[in-house]
Motif scaffolding. Structure first.
Motif, mmCIF file in Angstrom:
data_model
loop_
_atom_site.group_PDB
_atom_site.id
_atom_site.type_symbol
_atom_site.label_atom_id
_atom_site.label_comp_id
_atom_site.label_asym_id
_atom_site.label_seq_id
_atom_site.Cartn_x
_atom_site.Cartn_y
_atom_site.Cartn_z
ATOM 1 N N ASN A 177 -4.239 2.265 -7.882
ATOM 2 C CA ASN A 177 -4.637 2.331 -6.483
ATOM 3 C C ASN A 177 -4.923 3.791 -6.112
ATOM 4 O O ASN A 177 -4.113 4.685 -6.415
ATOM 5 C CB ASN A 177 -3.521 1.801 -5.574
ATOM 6 N N ASN A 178 -6.041 4.044 -5.457
ATOM 7 C CA ASN A 178 -6.367 5.399 -5.026
ATOM 8 C C ASN A 178 -5.366 5.878 -3.979
ATOM 9 O O ASN A 178 -5.059 5.165 -3.019
ATOM 10 C CB ASN A 178 -7.774 5.447 -4.432
ATOM 11 N N VAL A 179 -4.876 7.124 -4.151
ATOM 12 C CA VAL A 179 -3.918 7.704 -3.208
ATOM 13 C C VAL A 179 -4.681 8.362 -2.065
ATOM 14 O O VAL A 179 -5.645 9.111 -2.284
ATOM 15 C CB VAL A 179 -3.006 8.727 -3.905
ATOM 16 N N SER A 202 0.801 -1.229 0.000
ATOM 17 C CA SER A 202 0.000 0.000 0.000
ATOM 18 C C SER A 202 0.833 1.279 0.000
ATOM 19 O O SER A 202 0.278 2.373 -0.006
ATOM 20 C CB SER A 202 -0.932 0.032 1.213
ATOM 21 N N THR A 252 -1.597 4.474 -0.274
ATOM 22 C CA THR A 252 -2.787 4.161 -1.075
ATOM 23 C C THR A 252 -3.825 3.418 -0.258
ATOM 24 O O THR A 252 -3.571 2.958 0.857
ATOM 25 C CB THR A 252 -2.398 3.331 -2.320
ATOM 26 N N GLN A 253 -4.982 3.246 -0.857
ATOM 27 C CA GLN A 253 -6.160 2.779 -0.135
ATOM 28 C C GLN A 253 -6.321 1.265 -0.150
ATOM 29 O O GLN A 253 -6.722 0.666 0.839
ATOM 30 C CB GLN A 253 -7.381 3.442 -0.786
ATOM 31 N N ARG A 288 -4.063 8.745 -8.536
ATOM 32 C CA ARG A 288 -3.894 7.318 -8.274
ATOM 33 C C ARG A 288 -2.457 6.911 -8.576
ATOM 34 O O ARG A 288 -1.732 7.607 -9.291
ATOM 35 C CB ARG A 288 -4.859 6.495 -9.136
ATOM 36 N N CYS A 289 -2.057 5.786 -7.983
ATOM 37 C CA CYS A 289 -0.711 5.251 -8.196
ATOM 38 C C CYS A 289 -0.851 3.847 -8.789
ATOM 39 O O CYS A 289 -1.603 3.004 -8.277
ATOM 40 C CB CYS A 289 0.060 5.213 -6.880
#
Length: 361
Positions: free
Chosen positions: A311-313, A277, A333-334, A302-303
């Motif tokens: 992945n949402n930051v 994460s 990240t989430q 996002r990453c």
């Protein structure tokens, strides 16, 4: 007239023969606005930029409110100006101030030799337009705010562009930075309390931001003030030195850079996943910055794990590798679905992203 004579006459306009790099102001034509889209409105107790390199700030006793914008209202030869509007008026208390300031990096004004017997007289010129008439004030100040040269200029006709020229005698005393700190600051007072005003056209041993008796613009509801064509140069005034948009943009990027700006696609930083994460990614700046910048992100984006998914930051932080040429971000990240060791890319991925890197004076 012969071509040779024409060139000779052109050279005579500039006593030192300098046909370029005369203007030490950056974004004096107000064409660069990396920070904002449209109008920015803040209370006068805060500082803000409506265009690059020109900071507005106010601390008014009654809590006046300004708006600032990059405006298309400009005199002949210019396309943009900085426009300020008083949305809530308040009289400026004795120890309060409202102003616009442009700070010049010491590296760019070291040749003026302020603080020595070789100090050069400089000229500040600009176009101004105001709904309020009268005697306006400003000042030239050093970084230590121990030496100041208040000046005045008159807005004679309301809502009409007027060209102003102010000569400032070179200062032979005081401390004047010649590095990447503030070499010189020029203030335009828009309501300066008496504590910060002083006698015009002389060097004073105090922090004075305008000449005594200057107009309290901020106390006028609905008042407007526009400025453009700002030039600071050694010697007498010369015609404004226009630079290309690309040149001006590059000069501004030493002090501020923005990536994303609300886009939803694109990549601006790459690195690797330290865990499922957390990623560490490096941003390589398009232009070297004045000092290692601070970073903020109103929209995190996002990453990407290139082998898995976006992945949402949720948050970011700078880590040790922060310099004037690049910075490394720790990205939280989430979802926690990335694989440690995989390549990471920071950007949009369908979400908006906006990253601000600030090295302003």
């Amino acid at each position: 007239m012969s071509k040779a004579r024409g060139l000779a006459d052109l050279g005579n306009v500039y006593s030192d023969g300098a046909l370029s790099n005369r203007n030490k102001a950056i974004n004096g034509a107000m064409t660069i606005n990396q920070r904002n889209a449209g109008v920015v409105s803040v209370t006068s107790s805060g500082a803000f930029y409506a265009v690059d390199r020109f900071r507005m700030s106010g601390i008014s006793g009654g809590g006046s409110v300004w708006s600032g914008e990059q405006s298309s209202d400009a005199p002949a030869g210019f396309s943009k100006s900085l426009k300020l509007t008083v949305t809530t008026a308040a009289a400026t208390a004795a120890n309060k101030t409202n102003y616009v300031v442009h700070s010049f990096e010491g590296n760019n004004v070291s040749d003026l030799n302020f603080g020595s017997s070789d100090a050069q007289t400089i000229t500040v010129s600009f176009w101004a337009k105001s709904s309020v008439t009268g005697s306006f004030g400003g000042s030239c100040v050093n970084e230590a705010i121990t030496r100041s040269y208040p000046f005045s200029y008159t807005i004679a006709v309301a809502n009409t562009w007027e060209h102003k020229t102010v000569a400032i005698v070179g200062e032979t005393t005081g401390t004047w930075a010649t590095d990447n700190g503030i070499g010189i600051s020029i203030y335009w007072g828009l309501g300066i309390g008496v504590v910060r005003t002083g006698t015009a056209d002389q060097w004073n041993s105090a922090f004075q931001m305008a000449a005594t008796g200057s107009v309290d613009w901020a106390s006028n509801a609905g008042a407007t003030f526009n400025i453009t064509g700002v030039q600071l140069e050694a010697g007498p005034a010369t015609p404004f030195e226009h630079r290309s948009f690309d040149q001006e943009h590059t000069l501004c990027q030493r002090y501020f850079q923005r990536y994303g700006g609300g886009d939803t696609s694109g990549i601006f930083a790459i690195g690797g996943w330290a865990s499922s994460s957390v990623a560490e990614v490096t941003v390589s700046f398009v232009h070297e910055m004045r000092v290692p910048p601070t970073v903020t992100s109103p929209q995190l984006g996002r990453c990407l794990d290139v082998n898995v998914a976006w992945n949402n930051v949720t948050s970011i932080a700078t880590i040790a590798q922060n310099s004037t040429k690049s910075t490394t971000l720790r990205v939280n990240t989430q979802t926690g679905t990335a694989a440690q060791g995989d390549s990471a890319q920071l950007g949009g991925g369908g979400n908006t992203f906006d990253y601000l890197f600030d090295s302003e004076l």
